[in-house]
Design a protein around this motif. Structure first.
Motif, PDB file in Angstrom:
ATOM      1  N   GLN A   9      83.022  47.387  27.033  1.00 14.70           N
ATOM      2  CA  GLN A   9      81.792  47.420  27.449  1.00 14.70           C
ATOM      3  C   GLN A   9      81.026  46.290  27.257  1.00 14.70           C
ATOM      4  O   GLN A   9      81.075  45.543  26.121  1.00 14.70           O
ATOM      5  CB  GLN A   9      80.768  48.943  26.436  1.00 14.70           C
ATOM      6  N   LEU A  10      80.189  45.868  28.283  1.00 13.17           N
ATOM      7  CA  LEU A  10      79.495  44.732  28.283  1.00 13.17           C
ATOM      8  C   LEU A  10      77.985  44.780  28.331  1.00 13.17           C
ATOM      9  O   LEU A  10      77.635  45.611  29.371  1.00 13.17           O
ATOM     10  CB  LEU A  10      80.279  43.908  29.559  1.00 13.17           C
ATOM     11  N   ILE A  11      77.187  43.921  27.554  1.00 13.82           N
ATOM     12  CA  ILE A  11      75.683  44.124  27.789  1.00 13.82           C
ATOM     13  C   ILE A  11      75.373  42.580  27.877  1.00 13.82           C
ATOM     14  O   ILE A  11      75.481  41.697  27.038  1.00 13.82           O
ATOM     15  CB  ILE A  11      75.197  44.720  26.655  1.00 13.82           C
ATOM     16  N   GLU A  12      74.639  42.547  28.846  1.00 10.07           N
ATOM     17  CA  GLU A  12      74.126  41.166  29.166  1.00 10.07           C
ATOM     18  C   GLU A  12      72.732  41.045  28.585  1.00 10.07           C
ATOM     19  O   GLU A  12      71.725  41.761  28.369  1.00 10.07           O
ATOM     20  CB  GLU A  12      73.948  40.710  30.551  1.00 10.07           C
ATOM     21  N   SER A  13      72.436  39.601  28.067  1.00  8.98           N
ATOM     22  CA  SER A  13      70.902  39.111  27.974  1.00  8.98           C
ATOM     23  C   SER A  13      70.678  37.901  28.226  1.00  8.98           C
ATOM     24  O   SER A  13      71.547  37.355  28.436  1.00  8.98           O
ATOM     25  CB  SER A  13      70.827  39.604  26.421  1.00  8.98           C
ATOM     26  N   GLY A  14      69.424  37.311  28.245  1.00  9.03           N
ATOM     27  CA  GLY A  14      69.011  36.107  28.280  1.00  9.03           C
ATOM     28  C   GLY A  14      68.395  35.917  29.719  1.00  9.03           C
ATOM     29  O   GLY A  14      68.102  34.626  30.032  1.00  9.03           O
ATOM     30  N   SER A  33      66.491  25.513  32.359  1.00  7.29           N
ATOM     31  CA  SER A  33      67.878  25.834  32.057  1.00  7.29           C
ATOM     32  C   SER A  33      67.584  27.403  31.374  1.00  7.29           C
ATOM     33  O   SER A  33      66.630  27.683  30.851  1.00  7.29           O
ATOM     34  CB  SER A  33      68.110  24.910  30.909  1.00  7.29           C
ATOM     35  N   LEU A  34      68.651  27.953  31.441  1.00 13.70           N
ATOM     36  CA  LEU A  34      68.741  29.254  30.885  1.00 13.70           C
ATOM     37  C   LEU A  34      70.185  29.407  30.257  1.00 13.70           C
ATOM     38  O   LEU A  34      71.169  28.891  30.771  1.00 13.70           O
ATOM     39  CB  LEU A  34      68.479  30.379  31.695  1.00 13.70           C
ATOM     40  N   ARG A  35      70.461  30.333  29.117  1.00 10.75           N
ATOM     41  CA  ARG A  35      71.712  30.626  28.478  1.00 10.75           C
ATOM     42  C   ARG A  35      71.682  32.242  28.617  1.00 10.75           C
ATOM     43  O   ARG A  35      71.012  32.814  27.791  1.00 10.75           O
ATOM     44  CB  ARG A  35      71.686  30.061  27.097  1.00 10.75           C
ATOM     45  N   LEU A  36      72.533  32.585  29.352  1.00 11.05           N
ATOM     46  CA  LEU A  36      72.956  34.144  29.291  1.00 11.05           C
ATOM     47  C   LEU A  36      74.040  34.491  28.142  1.00 11.05           C
ATOM     48  O   LEU A  36      74.820  33.538  28.016  1.00 11.05           O
ATOM     49  CB  LEU A  36      73.598  34.620  30.703  1.00 11.05           C
ATOM     50  N   SER A  37      73.852  35.444  27.542  1.00 10.92           N
ATOM     51  CA  SER A  37      74.625  35.848  26.520  1.00 10.92           C
ATOM     52  C   SER A  37      75.339  37.239  27.057  1.00 10.92           C
ATOM     53  O   SER A  37      74.891  37.956  27.679  1.00 10.92           O
ATOM     54  CB  SER A  37      74.012  35.962  25.205  1.00 10.92           C
ATOM     55  N   CYS A  38      76.428  37.455  26.720  1.00  8.06           N
ATOM     56  CA  CYS A  38      77.309  38.717  26.943  1.00  8.06           C
ATOM     57  C   CYS A  38      78.033  39.147  25.685  1.00  8.06           C
ATOM     58  O   CYS A  38      78.692  38.774  25.330  1.00  8.06           O
ATOM     59  CB  CYS A  38      78.249  38.563  27.921  1.00  8.06           C
ATOM     60  N   ALA A  39      77.501  40.547  25.085  1.00  6.63           N
ATOM     61  CA  ALA A  39      78.059  40.957  23.863  1.00  6.63           C
ATOM     62  C   ALA A  39      78.979  42.181  24.424  1.00  6.63           C
ATOM     63  O   ALA A  39      78.671  43.213  25.342  1.00  6.63           O
ATOM     64  CB  ALA A  39      77.028  41.554  22.987  1.00  6.63           C
ATOM     65  N   ALA A  40      80.271  41.995  23.899  1.00  3.37           N
ATOM     66  CA  ALA A  40      81.472  42.941  24.323  1.00  3.37           C
ATOM     67  C   ALA A  40      81.802  43.929  23.359  1.00  3.37           C
ATOM     68  O   ALA A  40      81.930  43.534  21.952  1.00  3.37           O
ATOM     69  CB  ALA A  40      82.585  42.350  24.967  1.00  3.37           C
ATOM     70  N   TYR A  77      88.510  43.161  42.169  1.00  3.99           N
ATOM     71  CA  TYR A  77      89.895  42.759  41.348  1.00  3.99           C
ATOM     72  C   TYR A  77      89.569  43.054  40.018  1.00  3.99           C
ATOM     73  O   TYR A  77      90.288  43.013  39.148  1.00  3.99           O
ATOM     74  CB  TYR A  77      90.447  41.820  41.778  1.00  3.99           C
ATOM     75  N   ILE A  78      88.194  42.984  39.608  1.00  2.00           N
ATOM     76  CA  ILE A  78      87.734  42.811  38.189  1.00  2.00           C
ATOM     77  C   ILE A  78      87.363  44.325  37.711  1.00  2.00           C
ATOM     78  O   ILE A  78      86.640  45.203  38.169  1.00  2.00           O
ATOM     79  CB  ILE A  78      86.276  42.140  38.407  1.00  2.00           C
ATOM     80  N   THR A  79      87.876  44.487  36.495  1.00  2.00           N
ATOM     81  CA  THR A  79      88.192  45.679  36.027  1.00  2.00           C
ATOM     82  C   THR A  79      86.658  46.027  35.185  1.00  2.00           C
ATOM     83  O   THR A  79      86.197  47.402  35.582  1.00  2.00           O
ATOM     84  CB  THR A  79      89.071  45.830  35.042  1.00  2.00           C
ATOM     85  N   TYR A  80      85.917  45.315  34.276  1.00  2.00           N
ATOM     86  CA  TYR A  80      84.829  45.858  33.550  1.00  2.00           C
ATOM     87  C   TYR A  80      83.821  45.083  34.069  1.00  2.00           C
ATOM     88  O   TYR A  80      83.746  43.872  34.274  1.00  2.00           O
ATOM     89  CB  TYR A  80      85.165  45.736  32.116  1.00  2.00           C
ATOM     90  N   TRP A  81      82.703  45.628  34.155  1.00  2.00           N
ATOM     91  CA  TRP A  81      81.281  45.113  34.689  1.00  2.00           C
ATOM     92  C   TRP A  81      80.287  45.559  33.626  1.00  2.00           C
ATOM     93  O   TRP A  81      80.038  46.770  33.065  1.00  2.00           O
ATOM     94  CB  TRP A  81      80.896  45.488  35.949  1.00  2.00           C
ATOM     95  N   GLY A  82      79.125  44.781  33.342  1.00  2.00           N
ATOM     96  CA  GLY A  82      77.987  44.979  32.627  1.00  2.00           C
ATOM     97  C   GLY A  82      76.807  45.441  33.826  1.00  2.00           C
ATOM     98  O   GLY A  82      77.289  45.376  34.976  1.00  2.00           O
ATOM     99  N   LYS A  83      75.782  45.675  33.230  1.00  2.00           N
ATOM    100  CA  LYS A  83      74.931  46.144  34.182  1.00  2.00           C
ATOM    101  C   LYS A  83      74.097  45.172  34.909  1.00  2.00           C
ATOM    102  O   LYS A  83      73.189  45.402  35.958  1.00  2.00           O
ATOM    103  CB  LYS A  83      73.864  47.252  33.673  1.00  2.00           C
ATOM    104  N   GLY A  84      73.876  43.833  34.391  1.00  2.00           N
ATOM    105  CA  GLY A  84      73.428  42.611  34.908  1.00  2.00           C
ATOM    106  C   GLY A  84      72.065  42.208  34.279  1.00  2.00           C
ATOM    107  O   GLY A  84      71.397  43.136  33.643  1.00  2.00           O
TER     108      GLY A  84
END
Length: 125
Positions: free
Chosen positions: A3-8, A17-24, A111-118
C-alpha cells in the motif's frame, strides 16, 4: 501486497522546488522497484522516474532529466521525488508506484502493479 501513500504536493511558482514522499506498507517493500508516474488534466498517465529495489539503478523521463531525482530509503519503507526548477508543464497528479520488475517501468502504466492515490502538484507561471 503493498500500500502506497503519497504526500508533499502543493502549489509552487515556476522555478521552485517540491519534494514528494511516498510511504509504503508491506514487509517486502525492499524487493520492489519503485517509481513515479504523473497525469496532467485531460491526458494519460506518463512515466516520470523509477528506482530499482536497491536504489542502485534509476531511470527518468527525458522531460525531467537533470531536474528531478528519485531516491529510496528501504529502512524507512519510503521513496522520494525531489523536483527542482519546476515548470508549468509539470502540473499534474503524481502517483507513487511499486512493481516487482524494474524493467516494467519503461513499458508503461499498464505493467505497473501497485499504485497510490496520487498527490497534486500545481506550478504557476
Amino acid at each position: 501486497q503493498v500500500q502506497l501513500i503519497e504526500s508533499g504536493g502543493g502549489l509552487v511558482q515556476a522555478g521552485g522546488s517540491l519534494r514528494l514522499s511516498c510511504a509504503a506498507s508491506g514487509r517486502t517493500f525492499s524487493t520492489y522497484a519503485m517509481g513515479w508516474f504523473r497525469q496532467a488534466p485531460g491526458k494519460g498517465r506518463e512515466f516520470v522516474a523509477a528506482t530499482s529495489w536497491s536504489g542502485g539503478g534509476t531511470r527518468y523521463a527525458d522531460s525531467v532529466k537533470g531536474r528531478f531525482t528519485v531516491e529510496r530509503d528501504n529502512a524507512k519503507n519510503s521513496v522520494y521525488l525531489q523536483m527542482n526548477n519546476l515548470k508549468p508543464e509539470d502540473t499534474a497528479s503524481y502517483f507513487c508506484t511499486a512493481d516487482p520488475d524494474y524493467n516494467d517501468y519503461p513499458r508503461g502504466p499498464a505493467y505497473i502493479t501497485y499504485w497510490g492515490k496520487g498527490t497534486l502538484v500545481t506550478v504557476s507561471s
